[in-house]
Design a protein around this motif. Structure first.
Motif, mmCIF file in Angstrom:
data_model
loop_
_atom_site.group_PDB
_atom_site.id
_atom_site.type_symbol
_atom_site.label_atom_id
_atom_site.label_comp_id
_atom_site.label_asym_id
_atom_site.label_seq_id
_atom_site.Cartn_x
_atom_site.Cartn_y
_atom_site.Cartn_z
ATOM 1 N N ALA A 109 9.199 2.772 14.183
ATOM 2 C CA ALA A 109 7.849 3.115 13.725
ATOM 3 C C ALA A 109 7.100 1.819 13.488
ATOM 4 O O ALA A 109 7.675 0.837 13.006
ATOM 5 N N SER A 110 5.806 1.797 13.820
ATOM 6 C CA SER A 110 5.011 0.589 13.642
ATOM 7 C C SER A 110 3.672 0.896 12.993
ATOM 8 O O SER A 110 3.196 2.031 13.035
ATOM 9 N N GLU A 111 3.088 -0.141 12.399
ATOM 10 C CA GLU A 111 1.789 -0.050 11.741
ATOM 11 C C GLU A 111 0.989 -1.329 12.010
ATOM 12 O O GLU A 111 1.567 -2.422 12.057
ATOM 13 N N PRO A 112 -0.341 -1.222 12.161
ATOM 14 C CA PRO A 112 -1.161 -2.406 12.397
ATOM 15 C C PRO A 112 -1.594 -3.132 11.130
ATOM 16 O O PRO A 112 -1.891 -4.325 11.157
ATOM 17 N N VAL A 113 -1.654 -2.432 9.998
ATOM 18 C CA VAL A 113 -2.113 -3.019 8.734
ATOM 19 C C VAL A 113 -1.062 -2.835 7.646
ATOM 20 O O VAL A 113 -0.587 -3.811 7.051
ATOM 21 N N CYS A 114 -0.723 -1.602 7.363
ATOM 22 C CA CYS A 114 0.225 -1.286 6.296
ATOM 23 C C CYS A 114 1.662 -1.574 6.734
ATOM 24 O O CYS A 114 1.937 -1.829 7.905
ATOM 25 N N LEU A 115 2.570 -1.534 5.782
ATOM 26 C CA LEU A 115 3.992 -1.685 6.080
ATOM 27 C C LEU A 115 4.553 -0.369 6.602
ATOM 28 O O LEU A 115 4.153 0.711 6.151
ATOM 29 N N ALA A 116 5.496 -0.474 7.537
ATOM 30 C CA ALA A 116 6.143 0.707 8.102
ATOM 31 C C ALA A 116 7.594 0.780 7.647
ATOM 32 O O ALA A 116 8.300 -0.222 7.646
ATOM 33 N N GLY A 117 8.011 1.973 7.267
ATOM 34 C CA GLY A 117 9.416 2.230 6.952
ATOM 35 C C GLY A 117 9.849 3.487 7.677
ATOM 36 O O GLY A 117 9.089 4.455 7.742
ATOM 37 N N VAL A 118 11.055 3.493 8.236
ATOM 38 C CA VAL A 118 11.540 4.682 8.941
ATOM 39 C C VAL A 118 13.022 4.850 8.667
ATOM 40 O O VAL A 118 13.760 3.867 8.539
ATOM 41 N N ASP A 119 13.448 6.109 8.550
ATOM 42 C CA ASP A 119 14.874 6.377 8.366
ATOM 43 C C ASP A 119 15.245 7.683 9.041
ATOM 44 O O ASP A 119 14.587 8.710 8.834
ATOM 45 N N ILE A 120 16.308 7.614 9.843
ATOM 46 C CA ILE A 120 16.851 8.802 10.506
ATOM 47 C C ILE A 120 18.123 9.221 9.787
ATOM 48 O O ILE A 120 18.917 8.374 9.371
ATOM 49 N N VAL A 121 18.294 10.512 9.645
ATOM 50 C CA VAL A 121 19.508 11.049 9.035
ATOM 51 C C VAL A 121 20.064 12.155 9.917
ATOM 52 O O VAL A 121 19.322 13.025 10.382
ATOM 53 N N GLU A 250 -10.713 -2.472 4.621
ATOM 54 C CA GLU A 250 -9.680 -2.742 5.627
ATOM 55 C C GLU A 250 -8.407 -1.980 5.306
ATOM 56 O O GLU A 250 -7.791 -1.350 6.179
ATOM 57 N N TYR A 251 -8.017 -2.057 4.047
ATOM 58 C CA TYR A 251 -6.775 -1.403 3.642
ATOM 59 C C TYR A 251 -6.876 0.117 3.784
ATOM 60 O O TYR A 251 -5.963 0.762 4.311
ATOM 61 N N ASN A 252 -7.992 0.703 3.311
ATOM 62 C CA ASN A 252 -8.148 2.152 3.387
ATOM 63 C C ASN A 252 -8.139 2.638 4.833
ATOM 64 O O ASN A 252 -7.627 3.722 5.129
ATOM 65 N N LEU A 253 -8.714 1.819 5.722
ATOM 66 C CA LEU A 253 -8.692 2.190 7.138
ATOM 67 C C LEU A 253 -7.254 2.272 7.642
ATOM 68 O O LEU A 253 -6.866 3.206 8.337
ATOM 69 N N GLY A 254 -6.435 1.291 7.245
ATOM 70 C CA GLY A 254 -5.042 1.299 7.666
ATOM 71 C C GLY A 254 -4.234 2.410 7.030
ATOM 72 O O GLY A 254 -3.402 3.046 7.688
ATOM 73 N N LEU A 255 -4.490 2.666 5.748
ATOM 74 C CA LEU A 255 -3.729 3.693 5.032
ATOM 75 C C LEU A 255 -4.003 5.087 5.574
ATOM 76 O O LEU A 255 -3.105 5.938 5.612
ATOM 77 N N HIS A 256 -5.238 5.333 5.987
ATOM 78 C CA HIS A 256 -5.635 6.681 6.392
ATOM 79 C C HIS A 256 -5.623 6.892 7.905
ATOM 80 O O HIS A 256 -6.160 7.899 8.381
ATOM 81 N N LEU A 257 -5.030 5.961 8.645
ATOM 82 C CA LEU A 257 -4.888 6.189 10.081
ATOM 83 C C LEU A 257 -4.064 7.451 10.324
ATOM 84 O O LEU A 257 -3.129 7.741 9.571
#
Length: 284
Positions: A109-121, A250-257
């Motif tokens: 998973a990727s993000e252009p502004v915010c941090l990305a976290g992903v976990d598969i179970v 800038e941050y809100n734009l990234g958060l609400h993508l």
């Protein structure tokens, strides 16, 4: 900016490579990455590690258009991958990604502004102990509300699935910030409506700078994705980011993508893309 948001998964269960095929796939990666694959003894673990590395290179190239030979991916001490690229002009200066693999699937998973976290179970049924005995070991990582929801989910299988879903979200949270620590996870309490509209609280306070999603992958697997402001990054990961301070807009734009749909790729697709890049490099 939406093009920086990617959700890719690969089902490796039907990929049964011969030794020569596996070695060829490995040869398409930079030699510095080989030990991260070959350090595993079991072939299933090697397959997951190889596909994880392939996904990272293909995604970085696809989103940022960086030539494959110029892509350098490193990891923090806690194991969070990051792009080491000092040249200017990146399409998304704060582009970051996270990977996970468990059971039959590998995800990125990727993000252009915010941090990305992903976990598969993978919803594995514990062997040699009951489901109650198995989940009891992890009880300290859940809030009282979460634990009540888990143990009262229904049948023993319902209990197991409820446990894994909560656990996946907590892992995505930890992996987004890059801390590598599970201490205090009982204070991070998740709420949801049938695993949609997911939110979280810390010590009773809503975490407004976070977004969470959970998707069923079929065949008893799920994937959780987390998104958060870069200022929440653990210090070791924060130093790898090109930009931490954003304006509110800038941050809100990234958060609400929008959270894009999950794209399922095949191992053969990854190998084909990397092989073309490899051939171009050697022709050049």
């Amino acid at each position: 900016m939406e093009e920086g948001v990617r959700r890719w998964v690969v089902d490796i269960s039907k990929w049964d490579p011969q030794s020569s095929d596996f070695s060829f796939g490995l040869s398409l990666l930079p030699s510095r990455d080989h030990s991260s694959v070959t350090r595993f003894v079991k072939m299933e673990d090697r397959k997951r590690a190889l596909v994880s590395r392939m996904l990272q290179y293909v995604l970085v190239h696809d989103v940022l258009q960086i030539p494959f030979p110029d892509i350098v991916i490193k990891r923090t001490l806690e194991g969070k991958p990051y792009l080491d690229y000092d040249k200017f002009g990146l399409r998304f200066p704060n582009f970051n990604f996270n990977v996970s693999h468990h059971g039959d699937y590998v995800a990125i998973a990727s993000e252009p502004v915010c941090l990305a976290g992903v976990d598969i179970v993978s919803y594995d049924v514990p062997q040699g102990e009951t489901i109650t005995e198995f989940i009891q070991f992890f009880s300290s990582y859940f809030s009282s509300l979460e634990w009540d929801n888990i143990v009262n989910a229904g049948t023993s299988d319902d209990v197991l699935l409820e446990f894994y879903r909560y656990w996946s979200l907590k892992e995505a949270y930890v992996k987004a910030i890059g801390s590598g620590l599970t201490e205090g996870l009982n204070k991070v309490e998740f709420s949801h409506t049938r695993w949609t509209n997911i939110s979280a609280k810390v010590d009773g306070k809503v975490m407004t700078e976070w977004r969470f999603w959970l998707f069923e992958l079929g065949d008893r697997h799920c994937v959780s994705i987390a998104r958060v402001h870069p200022k929440s990054a653990a210090m070791s990961y924060k130093t790898t980011l090109k930009k931490v301070d954003f304006t509110e807009d800038e941050y809100n734009l990234g958060l609400h993508l929008p959270n894009v749909d999950i794209v399922k790729l095949g191992v053969e697709q990854l190998i084909s893309i990397l092989q073309k890049a490899f051939d171009c490099k050697h022709r050049g």
